[in-house]
Design a protein around this motif. Structure first.
Motif, PDB file in Angstrom:
ATOM      1  N   ALA A 166      51.469 -20.656 -38.820  1.00 19.33           N
ATOM      2  CA  ALA A 166      51.469 -22.128 -38.792  1.00 19.33           C
ATOM      3  C   ALA A 166      51.669 -22.363 -40.277  1.00 19.33           C
ATOM      4  O   ALA A 166      52.582 -23.936 -40.323  1.00 19.33           O
ATOM      5  N   ALA A 167      51.026 -21.749 -41.141  1.00 20.75           N
ATOM      6  CA  ALA A 167      51.238 -22.472 -42.477  1.00 20.75           C
ATOM      7  C   ALA A 167      52.414 -22.071 -42.883  1.00 20.75           C
ATOM      8  O   ALA A 167      53.079 -23.088 -44.115  1.00 20.75           O
ATOM      9  N   VAL A 168      53.214 -21.101 -42.733  1.00 19.96           N
ATOM     10  CA  VAL A 168      54.495 -20.928 -43.344  1.00 19.96           C
ATOM     11  C   VAL A 168      55.373 -22.064 -42.791  1.00 19.96           C
ATOM     12  O   VAL A 168      56.545 -22.213 -43.598  1.00 19.96           O
ATOM     13  N   ALA A 169      55.222 -22.563 -41.579  1.00 17.39           N
ATOM     14  CA  ALA A 169      56.043 -23.654 -41.121  1.00 17.39           C
ATOM     15  C   ALA A 169      55.851 -25.102 -41.975  1.00 17.39           C
ATOM     16  O   ALA A 169      56.692 -25.645 -42.052  1.00 17.39           O
ATOM     17  N   CYS A 223      56.162 -15.815 -46.849  1.00 16.45           N
ATOM     18  CA  CYS A 223      55.224 -15.418 -45.789  1.00 16.45           C
ATOM     19  C   CYS A 223      53.955 -14.842 -46.333  1.00 16.45           C
ATOM     20  O   CYS A 223      52.923 -15.175 -45.855  1.00 16.45           O
ATOM     21  N   ILE A 224      54.134 -14.061 -47.467  1.00 11.87           N
ATOM     22  CA  ILE A 224      53.027 -13.708 -48.181  1.00 11.87           C
ATOM     23  C   ILE A 224      51.946 -14.682 -48.808  1.00 11.87           C
ATOM     24  O   ILE A 224      50.780 -14.512 -48.585  1.00 11.87           O
ATOM     25  N   ASN A 225      52.628 -15.647 -49.369  1.00 13.65           N
ATOM     26  CA  ASN A 225      51.878 -16.941 -49.739  1.00 13.65           C
ATOM     27  C   ASN A 225      51.171 -17.607 -48.618  1.00 13.65           C
ATOM     28  O   ASN A 225      50.004 -18.094 -48.765  1.00 13.65           O
ATOM     29  N   ALA A 226      51.845 -17.521 -47.590  1.00 20.01           N
ATOM     30  CA  ALA A 226      51.109 -18.134 -46.320  1.00 20.01           C
ATOM     31  C   ALA A 226      50.085 -17.462 -45.880  1.00 20.01           C
ATOM     32  O   ALA A 226      48.974 -17.899 -45.469  1.00 20.01           O
ATOM     33  N   ALA A 227      50.051 -16.286 -45.791  1.00 19.23           N
ATOM     34  CA  ALA A 227      49.121 -15.239 -45.421  1.00 19.23           C
ATOM     35  C   ALA A 227      47.986 -15.475 -46.404  1.00 19.23           C
ATOM     36  O   ALA A 227      46.753 -15.410 -45.940  1.00 19.23           O
ATOM     37  N   LYS A 228      48.255 -15.425 -47.668  1.00 24.10           N
ATOM     38  CA  LYS A 228      47.146 -15.850 -48.745  1.00 24.10           C
ATOM     39  C   LYS A 228      46.400 -16.961 -48.287  1.00 24.10           C
ATOM     40  O   LYS A 228      45.131 -17.198 -48.286  1.00 24.10           O
TER      41      LYS A 228
END
Lengths: 630, 582
Positions: free
Chosen positions: A541-544, A497-502
């Motif tokens: 959307a990125a984490v998906a 999740c954090i990577n997606a947020a980044k």
């Protein structure tokens, strides 16, 4: 309950048998309990009726004979009192038992209906949500379920109990005196007429009151939401005038409706009293003149009975209103449950895949980062196609209703990794196209292929898993920031999740929040700015990590400086994916591989930016500001 | 708090007093009737005395009619009093809200004000009717019935002295336990509604991410809590009816047993003591006494539940507007010049951040000023100081050479037309909406301002022209059309100062330019302030203000700012690179 409109008692109650039967069908799971409840109600009602006859027995069978004796022996009476005490005790236990079991039944049924309703609602097509207002759907969960609760836990037991009482008392009355029973029936007939008239009047005005209330509340809502405009224009006085008029109307209707409702009870009670007096006079006259073989004691006990007769009758009449209301509610709930769910005949599914030694794509259990469409064929064989994100439209026509086609002859190709943009005025059909890719709506004519497979053959669930979407109106859910990002992939680790947020450029601002990723968002993320909410939705959307992304006006409501930050997040997200972009600002779509200009449901120009500028068509006009988009 | 709400009773005081009065009479008759009925049985029927039966019967009929009359009257006045009270309360609250400043509205939020003016008032109306009718009825009934019971037989009546406390304590225990759970259930209900609402709003997100099952589980968890709590509360309430029956039946058995002994002792002679007729009456009074106690407990619960509504309504009434008209207001505004001097501003006294910090600025009458800045740079806040939508925290804002706080508010706002960022049109025709600017505007005047706002063309294209009906919230016109209608509406005020707060964002650049050209040519004396995202909207202004984080970062013309202001240049370049928008 809060947020609830008071119910509308109807003037002419009509019972809907189909709905009633269906509702009673829910009792099937409670066969034993419900039988117990009915049994207990019978016991409790009979204990009550026995009680009203007990007084007469005490007087006639014990007190009167004892009065004649010189040395009264009270042991017989003591026995009678003890017996009656036993019956009463049984009655009290029965009352408790049926009340308690009815709670289990009614709450159980309510929960079942609520859960069913929600689960069913999840499976309804988007079209349903387009055609029903949120307020209407919400009221199924509030008003309608509440009237149902009232009916199940109160009206049904009470009506049943009243009916038993009426039958028991009626038999006792018939046994005592047929003449007087006929008299009672005639009087009750008139009482019911009067009741119906008043209840009808009250019902009519209640409907008027509801209308007036809706009018006033609607006005309040409109004005209060526009209160700042009212202030800017010093329009307060004018707004007050209209408000006062509507408010006055409401008051008048409310007074009428409540007046009739309020006088109902005193009238019913006193009519009951009048009936009592009438029986006393007529009965007295009959007895004194020796007609009908009436004894004086019989009249006295008949009088007592007639009192217990009119009470339950008015109770039943009152309950009928709430039953009718509950039926209307149940009907609406069943209408929702009967709505047809989203059709899904797809059989092609999305599976994890890997290449075997021979270089063939095969299905596997573990997560490999490679996905494949598993396509079973009629001859029993199964083929696997790699998920790449190749989307093609062939001569697609579509209309939200059959009469009005909004998309004509749409043909387009989006190859894996390409960025395709749609430009056009509101209503040109941009969003509609994307709604067809994820099958929110089904096309009327033509074909859409995803990785060469007709999307109608793909299971909707798997199709949507392969598509990511970021909308202009961001919807966040109550929960932590982390929960909201994880919405994209439920089994994602915190790190993912954090990577997606980044990736989405959201990490830095999330860390600035009071509790970082654990900050609880409520009210659709109301504490965050529009841009921040959009960044979270991009992270979601990125984490998906889907191969195809749809960005529908994702940056329209953000100012240009914030947009630059959001844009960087989106650019990172778009890398290596097939992307469909809908945008108002041409700056967002300029670097697309293909730009489609839509007008009234048709693609009128297509090509990349330089090509379209050189063409000097609509796009050129838009770009140079010579034409207006609305 | 209750006293404050009761101020709204006003002309309905009469009905509010008459209701309990009539209720009292009604109750007295209701208590007398069983006694007369007992006599009718004792001396009429048992004695076979037809004369007495007729005499008593007549007396009873009169009593019934009188009781019915009082009952009907009390019902009528209860309806008048409660509906009237609700009307006045609604009116008072609405008018109070009209006096609110922007800051007061922000504090409550529009949605919450709407709930207080709708649902909460309905709850209060019901509670009020119950309070003046049922809550009065029950204790009076209890007292009179008890009195009659003692009258009939002082030896039997003490039974009630035991029964009443048992019932009262039992009911209190039930209420105490159930109430807490019910309150919790209502909270959970809010949560359930929230889940449904979020789901409805985000249904596209739910479906895109294939989260239907996840959502269903979320819902079912809340639903389960409601099921558990509600069942618990109702199971406690299930003791209500048996408790009532226990007390009633107990009393009746005791009365029969002891009564029988007394009757036998007196030989059923009224002169010597208890009679069979008395026994019947005692039964009636038992029911009346216990029922009234039961009713009272129910009313008590319902009024407590509505207490939260009362609190919320009272909050609206006791909120004082943050902005008041001065004592000797000035009714004339010289011109449209504006001056800010060391203005500080923060939302609410406890906000930890200044939204505007030391802003000083001079704007000559008739000039055009552009304001540029990112979201959160307080552009809107700055201009809202001018028509006194908010008051400065420190410093001063002057219009026409006088502090805005010296003017009559209506005069000031009449001279300062502002097109808000969040614009609203109201349900009604286009003409109706335009007339907000000037009630007496002629058709020509309306057309003229619409031409200035570049709205005339599209209005003429509507089948109904200026009589086109606008839906609530202006949903049947496009964003750009709505903005132009709002500008026209503001122009109709013939303002000395015109403020456009990002009001042409949905209008294309060409039309935007035409609007500004019209302003320049047709209303040269009006001071124009334009907040915009697009550089193109402000570049020809006499003066451009760059705001950043509540402070003035730069003032100058387009050329000057391009030269010496980095923010301005950055914004300009980003828009150049992206080409002209729309």
């Amino acid at each position: 309950m809060r947020g609830m409109k008071p119910g509308v008692p109807l003037g002419r109650p009509k019972l809907d048998k189909v709905t009633m039967n269906r509702l009673l069908g829910y009792l099937k799971n409670y066969k034993f309990r419900f039988t117990l409840v009915l049994l207990c109600i019978v016991i409790s009602a009979i204990a009550g009726v026995a009680g009203s006859m007990f007084l007469r027995i005490v007087i006639d069978d014990y007190i009167m004979p004892l009065l004649q004796t010189a040395a009264p022996d009270f042991s017989g009476l003591f026995q009678a009192v003890l017996t009656m005490g036993g019956i009463y005790l049984l009655g009290i236990c029965a009352t408790y038992l049926y009340n308690r079991n009815m709670v289990v039944i009614s709450q159980g049924i309510l929960k079942e209906i609520r859960d069913k309703m929600f689960a069913h609602m999840q499976r309804l097509p988007i079209r349903y949500f387009d055609t029903h207002t949120h307020g209407d759907i919400m009221s199924h969960y509030t008003n309608d379920t509440d009237t149902l609760r009232q009916m199940l836990s109160m009206s049904i037991p009470q009506m049943f109990s009243s009916i038993i009482t009426i039958v028991a008392v009626f038999c006792a009355m018939l046994y005592t005196s047929i003449h007087l029973t006929i008299l009672v029936l005639i009087v009750v007939f008139f009482i019911m007429k009067i009741f119906k008239f008043i209840a009808g009047q009250s019902g009519t005005y209640f409907i008027k009151q509801q209308e007036a209330l809706g009018d006033v509340n609607g006005y309040i809502e409109e004005m209060i939401h526009g209160q700042k405009v009212v202030k800017v224009f010093c329009h307060e006085e004018k707004a007050k005038e209209i408000f006062d008029k509507k408010n006055g109307e409401l008051c008048e209707n409310a007074i009428r409706a409540n007046q009739y409702a309020n006088i109902l009870m005193p009238i019913m009670m006193n009519l009951g009293n009048l009936q009592y007096i009438l029986i006393a006079i007529v009965g007295g006259a009959l007895a004194v003149n020796g007609i009908g073989g009436l004894t004086l004691g019989a009249i006295a006990s008949f009088l007592q009975l007639s009192k217990s007769f009119s009470m339950p009758i008015s109770q039943v009449s009152q309950q009928i209103n709430s039953v009718v209301m509950a039926m209307a509610g149940a009907k609406r709930i069943f209408a929702l449950l009967d709505e047809e769910v989203e059709a899904d005949n797809g059989y092609v599914t999305l599976v994890n895949a890997k290449y075997d030694e021979a270089g063939e794509l095969v299905e596997c259990k573990e997560h490999t980062g490679i996905w494949a469409w598993k396509h079973p064929h009629e001859d029993g064989s199964t083929t696997y196609t790699k998920l790449t994100g190749d989307v093609r439209f062939f001569d697609v026509d579509f209309g939200y209703t059959e009469e009005k086609i909004v998309l004509h002859d749409i043909t387009l190709y989006a190859e894996p990794g390409q960025k395709v943009a749609f430009v056009g005025a509101t209503g040109a059909g941009k969003t509609t196209i994307t709604n067809l890719i994820n099958r929110f709506y089904d096309i009327a004519d033509g074909k859409i292929r995803y990785d060469g497979i007709n999307i109608n053959k793909i299971k909707k669930e798997d199709l949507r898993h392969s598509l990511g979407i970021v909308l202009q109106d961001v919807n966040l859910f109550t929960g932590t920031v982390m929960d909201n990002i994880r919405y994209g992939k439920l089994d994602a680790t915190d790190e993912e999740c954090i990577n997606a947020a980044k990736l989405a450029n959201a990490d830095s601002f999330i860390r600035m929040l009071p509790e970082g990723y654990q900050t609880v968002l409520s009210g659709d993320g109301s504490g965050l700015s529009q841009g921040q909410r959009q960044l979270i939705s991009i992270a979601r959307a990125a984490v998906a990590d889907p191969p195809v992304m749809i960005l529908d006006e994702a940056t329209s409501s953000i100012d240009t400086r914030t947009e630059a930050i959001v844009q960087r997040g989106m650019d990172a997200l778009m890398k290596g994916r097939t992307v469909f972009v809908i945008a108002h600002r041409l700056s967002t779509v300029q670097n697309s591989d293909v730009i489609m200009v839509l007008e009234q449901g048709r693609i009128i120009e297509r090509g990349d930016h330089d090509h379209l500028i050189a063409e000097k068509g609509k796009y050129y006009q838009l770009y140079t500001g010579a034409f207006e988009l609305e | 708090m209750v006293r404050q709400l009761l101020k709204s009773v006003r002309e309905y005081k009469k009905s509010s007093f008459l209701t309990p009065l009539f209720v009292t009479f009604e109750v007295i008759l209701e208590v007398i009737i069983p006694m007369l009925m007992a006599k009718l049985i004792d001396f009429g029927i048992e004695a076979g005395n037809m004369n007495y039966i007729l005499k008593m019967g007549f007396a009873l009929i009169v009593c019934c009619i009188v009781s019915l009359t009082f009952g009907a009257l009390s019902g009528k006045h209860a309806a008048i009093a409660s509906a009237g009270f609700a009307k006045n309360l609604r009116q008072d609250m609405y008018e109070k809200v009209q006096t609110y400043a922007f800051s007061n509205i922000d504090k409550f939020s529009s949605a919450s004000i709407v709930t207080r003016l709708t649902t909460d008032i309905t709850n209060i109306q019901n509670a009020y009717q119950m309070a003046i009718r049922v809550a009065v009825r029950s204790p009076i009934m209890l007292v009179f019935a008890l009195f009659m019971a003692f009258q009939i037989n002082a030896e039997l009546a003490p039974i009630f002295v035991i029964a009443i406390p048992i019932l009262a304590i039992g009911l209190s225990i039930i209420i105490y336990h159930a109430k807490n759970i019910f309150e919790r259930v209502f909270h959970t209900y809010d949560e359930l509604n929230n889940v449904v609402q979020e789901n409805l709003h985000g249904i596209r997100v739910v479906k895109s991410f294939v989260r239907e099952d996840f959502e269903t589980e979320k819902f079912s968890n809340v639903s389960k809590i409601i099921y558990k709590d509600f069942s618990k509360a109702e199971k406690i309430l299930a003791f209500n009816a048996p408790l009532m029956q226990f007390c009633a039946y107990g009393c009746m058995l005791l009365i029969s047993w002891l009564g029988a002994k007394l009757i036998v002792a007196s030989g059923n002679n009224p002169a010597l003591g208890m009679t069979t007729g008395d026994l019947t009456s005692m039964f009636s009074y038992t029911m009346q006494i216990l029922m009234s106690l039961m009713m009272f407990s129910m009313v008590f619960v319902m009024i407590t539940i509505s207490y939260a509504s009362m609190e919320r309504a009272a909050e609206i009434l006791s909120e004082e507007s943050d902005i008041h008209n001065p004592e000797n207001p000035v009714y004339e505004i010289k011109d449209g010049s504006i001056s800010f001097s060391h203005v500080n501003f923060q939302y609410g006294a406890h906000a930890d951040k200044l939204c505007l910090h030391d802003v000083s600025l001079e704007i000559p009458a008739g000039s055009t000023v552009g304001i540029i800045g990112g979201t959160g740079s307080s552009k809107s806040t700055l201009v809202q100081m001018i028509p006194r939508l908010y008051d400065v925290t420190a410093g001063s804002v002057k219009v026409g050479g006088r502090d805005v706080r010296e003017y009559d508010i209506e005069t000031l706002r009449g001279a300062v037309a502002m097109v808000l960022q969040k614009n609203e049109l109201f349900s009604g025709t286009i003409k109706d909406n335009l007339r907000w600017g000037d009630e007496n505007a002629t058709d020509e005047q309306m057309r003229y301002v619409c031409q200035l706002a570049q709205a005339d063309d599209f209005i003429q294209n509507f089948p109904d022209g200026y009589d086109t009906y606008i839906e609530q919230g202006g949903t049947n016109v496009s964003g750009g059309q709505k903005q132009r209608l709002c500008i026209a509406r503001a122009l109709l005020k013939h303002p000395k100062i015109l403020i456009l707060d990002d009001s042409t964002s949905a209008v294309d650049t060409k039309t935007d330019a035409l609007i500004r050209q019209a302003f320049r040519e047709e209303i040269p004396d009006t001071t124009k302030i334009i907040i915009a995202q697009r550089i193109s909207s402000v570049e020809d202004a006499d003066m451009i203000l760059v705001l950043d984080d509540g402070e003035i970062n730069g003032i100058g013309t387009h050329a000057q700012l391009l030269e010496n202001n980095s923010i301005y240049r950055e914004v300009y370049e980003s828009q150049q690179k992206g080409g002209l928008e729309e």
